[in-house]
Write an enzyme that holds these catalytic residues in place. Structure first.
Site, PDB file in Angstrom:
ATOM      1  N   GLN A  31       0.797  -1.214   0.000  1.00 59.43           N
ATOM      2  CA  GLN A  31       0.000   0.000   0.000  1.00 59.43           C
ATOM      3  C   GLN A  31       0.837   1.275   0.000  1.00 59.43           C
ATOM      4  O   GLN A  31       2.046   1.239   0.178  1.00 59.43           O
ATOM      5  CB  GLN A  31      -0.988  -0.015   1.177  1.00 59.43           C
ATOM      6  CG  GLN A  31      -0.379  -0.432   2.512  1.00 59.43           C
ATOM      7  CD  GLN A  31      -1.338  -1.199   3.415  1.00 59.43           C
ATOM      8  OE1 GLN A  31      -2.540  -1.177   3.216  1.00 59.43           O
ATOM      9  NE2 GLN A  31      -0.800  -1.875   4.413  1.00 59.43           N
ATOM     10  N   ASP A  86      -0.282  -1.035  13.926  1.00 54.07           N
ATOM     11  CA  ASP A  86       0.256   0.043  14.768  1.00 54.07           C
ATOM     12  C   ASP A  86       0.413  -0.388  16.226  1.00 54.07           C
ATOM     13  O   ASP A  86       1.062   0.295  17.008  1.00 54.07           O
ATOM     14  CB  ASP A  86      -0.637   1.285  14.672  1.00 54.07           C
ATOM     15  CG  ASP A  86      -2.095   0.968  14.957  1.00 54.07           C
ATOM     16  OD1 ASP A  86      -2.407   0.615  16.110  1.00 54.07           O
ATOM     17  OD2 ASP A  86      -2.927   1.055  14.035  1.00 54.07           O
ATOM     18  N   ASP A 137      -1.175 -13.066   5.660  1.00 56.72           N
ATOM     19  CA  ASP A 137      -2.501 -12.686   5.215  1.00 56.72           C
ATOM     20  C   ASP A 137      -3.524 -13.224   6.233  1.00 56.72           C
ATOM     21  O   ASP A 137      -3.585 -14.432   6.466  1.00 56.72           O
ATOM     22  CB  ASP A 137      -2.706 -13.319   3.833  1.00 56.72           C
ATOM     23  CG  ASP A 137      -4.065 -13.006   3.245  1.00 56.72           C
ATOM     24  OD1 ASP A 137      -5.060 -13.008   3.997  1.00 56.72           O
ATOM     25  OD2 ASP A 137      -4.134 -12.759   2.039  1.00 56.72           O
ATOM     26  N   ASP A 155      -9.148  -5.534  13.032  1.00 59.30           N
ATOM     27  CA  ASP A 155      -8.745  -4.122  13.061  1.00 59.30           C
ATOM     28  C   ASP A 155      -8.215  -3.778  11.671  1.00 59.30           C
ATOM     29  O   ASP A 155      -7.021  -3.663  11.458  1.00 59.30           O
ATOM     30  CB  ASP A 155      -7.660  -3.950  14.139  1.00 59.30           C
ATOM     31  CG  ASP A 155      -7.208  -2.516  14.274  1.00 59.30           C
ATOM     32  OD1 ASP A 155      -7.807  -1.626  13.640  1.00 59.30           O
ATOM     33  OD2 ASP A 155      -6.234  -2.292  15.017  1.00 59.30           O
TER      34      ASP A 155
HETATM   35  N1  AG3 Z   1      -8.542   0.645  11.408  1.00 59.75           N
HETATM   36  C1  AG3 Z   1      -9.730   1.418  11.055  1.00 59.75           C
HETATM   37  C2  AG3 Z   1      -9.587   2.308   9.875  1.00 59.75           C
HETATM   38  C3  AG3 Z   1     -10.833   3.043   9.537  1.00 59.75           C
HETATM   39  C4  AG3 Z   1     -10.577   4.001   8.433  1.00 59.75           C
HETATM   40  N2  AG3 Z   1     -11.773   4.580   7.998  1.00 59.75           N
HETATM   41  C5  AG3 Z   1     -12.013   5.868   7.907  1.00 59.75           C
HETATM   42  N3  AG3 Z   1     -11.072   6.725   7.956  1.00 59.75           N
HETATM   43  N4  AG3 Z   1     -13.230   6.241   7.790  1.00 59.75           N
HETATM   44  C6  AG3 Z   1      -7.345   1.341  11.462  1.00 59.75           C
HETATM   45  C7  AG3 Z   1      -6.251   0.675  12.211  1.00 59.75           C
HETATM   46  C8  AG3 Z   1      -6.069   1.218  13.580  1.00 59.75           C
HETATM   47  N5  AG3 Z   1      -5.352   0.310  14.397  1.00 59.75           N
END
Ligand code: AG3
Length: 283
Positions: A31, A86, A137, A155
């Protein structure tokens, strides 16, 4: 000249943050990644142009995605996190008396860059001997593993790009297979004002494997668009009705003190405005 980061995740609206200083910018194998400073939200990590975590409000999302299922479960010993590079979710899970937290993240560079540029998010999680970090994955992992978990936390990014497979019925069926009886799965299900059809699709897909499917809410300022929903799935309908006193006793025993999470917020987060409830029952 001020440089702006503009998130165009949703059609017709955009979120813009000033890039006060670029800390890192790179296209990885998986990414497009940027980490920058913003005077309001602190350090910001965006993947493929979408804000994933900021040092300013990460506590909201991470506390809610980890403490809610773990305290609702009450005796979770083994936790699986899909994504979460993270470390913020892992850190909150490790506050609980768990034996092991397995974190399956697809992109090693996310872990490394977060450790370097926003170390306070994961803090000591990566040094905790109870953390088992697997670079793989997530969909393949749940399809193949013999391990069993009491709680699964997805997450992930939004259902576009590499995260797409994490929103399918086949993936949820594989997760269900890896859960112990009474286990709980939670996932990030977007901001319903702008991603309503995604919420409907997620709950519909979860219902193909789980007896009780719902959502609970959190307000994360940098996930633009108002309340966000976290998807909830279990075969035990009682798991989302644990009362405040029980949650408070469990939180106290584990020494959990949140900045956003509290037992009262936990209980309240399952109350959905009727228009959101309509989205999750539409499936
Ligand atoms: N996880 C959720 C990302 C959501 C992004 N969406 C948005 N910006 N509307 C991210 C990882 C955090 N540990």
């Amino acid at each position: 000249m001020t440089e702006w980061f503009t998130e165009t995740l949703h059609e017709g609206v955009a979120q813009a943050l000033t890039i006060d200083k670029v800390r890192f910018r790179q296209r990885t194998d998986h990414q497009d990644l940027i980490i920058f400073e913003n005077r309001v939200h602190g350090r910001v990590l965006a993947l493929d142009g979408v804000v994933q975590v900021t040092t300013g409000d990460e506590f909201v999302y991470h506390e809610m995605i980890a403490h809610v299922p773990l305290l609702a479960h009450g005796r979770a010993r083994r936790v699986l996190i899909i994504g979460g590079g993270d470390g913020g979710t892992a850190r909150r899970c490790l506050c609980h008396p768990v034996d092991r937290v397995t974190m399956v993240e697809i992109d090693r560079s996310v872990v490394d860059l977060c450790c370097t540029h926003m170390p306070e998010v994961g803090a000591q999680a990566f040094d905790d001997p109870r953390l088992d970090l697997v670079i793989a994955d997530g969909a393949a992992y749940v399809a193949e593993t013999d391990e069993r978990f009491d709680v699964i936390i997805i997450d992930s990014t939004d259902p576009i790009g590499p995260g797409q497979v994490l929103f399918t019925p086949a993936f949820y069926a594989a997760c269900h297979r890896c859960l112990t009886p009474g286990g709980i799965l939670v996932n990030q299900a977007g901001v319903p004002a702008l991603q309503g059809s995604e919420l409907t699709a997620v709950t519909r897909a979860l219902r193909t494997s789980f007896a009780d499917v719902w959502a609970y809410t959190a307000v994360v300022p940098t996930y633009y668009g108002g309340i966000m929903t976290l998807g909830w799935a279990s075969d035990d309908p009682g798991a989302r009705h644990v009362d405040r006193a029980t949650l408070a006793a469990r939180a106290e025993e584990a020494g959990i003190v949140g900045r956003y999470y509290s037992p009262a917020v936990h209980v309240a987060s399952f109350a959905l405005p009727p228009w959101v409830e309509a989205l999750i029952t539409a499936g």
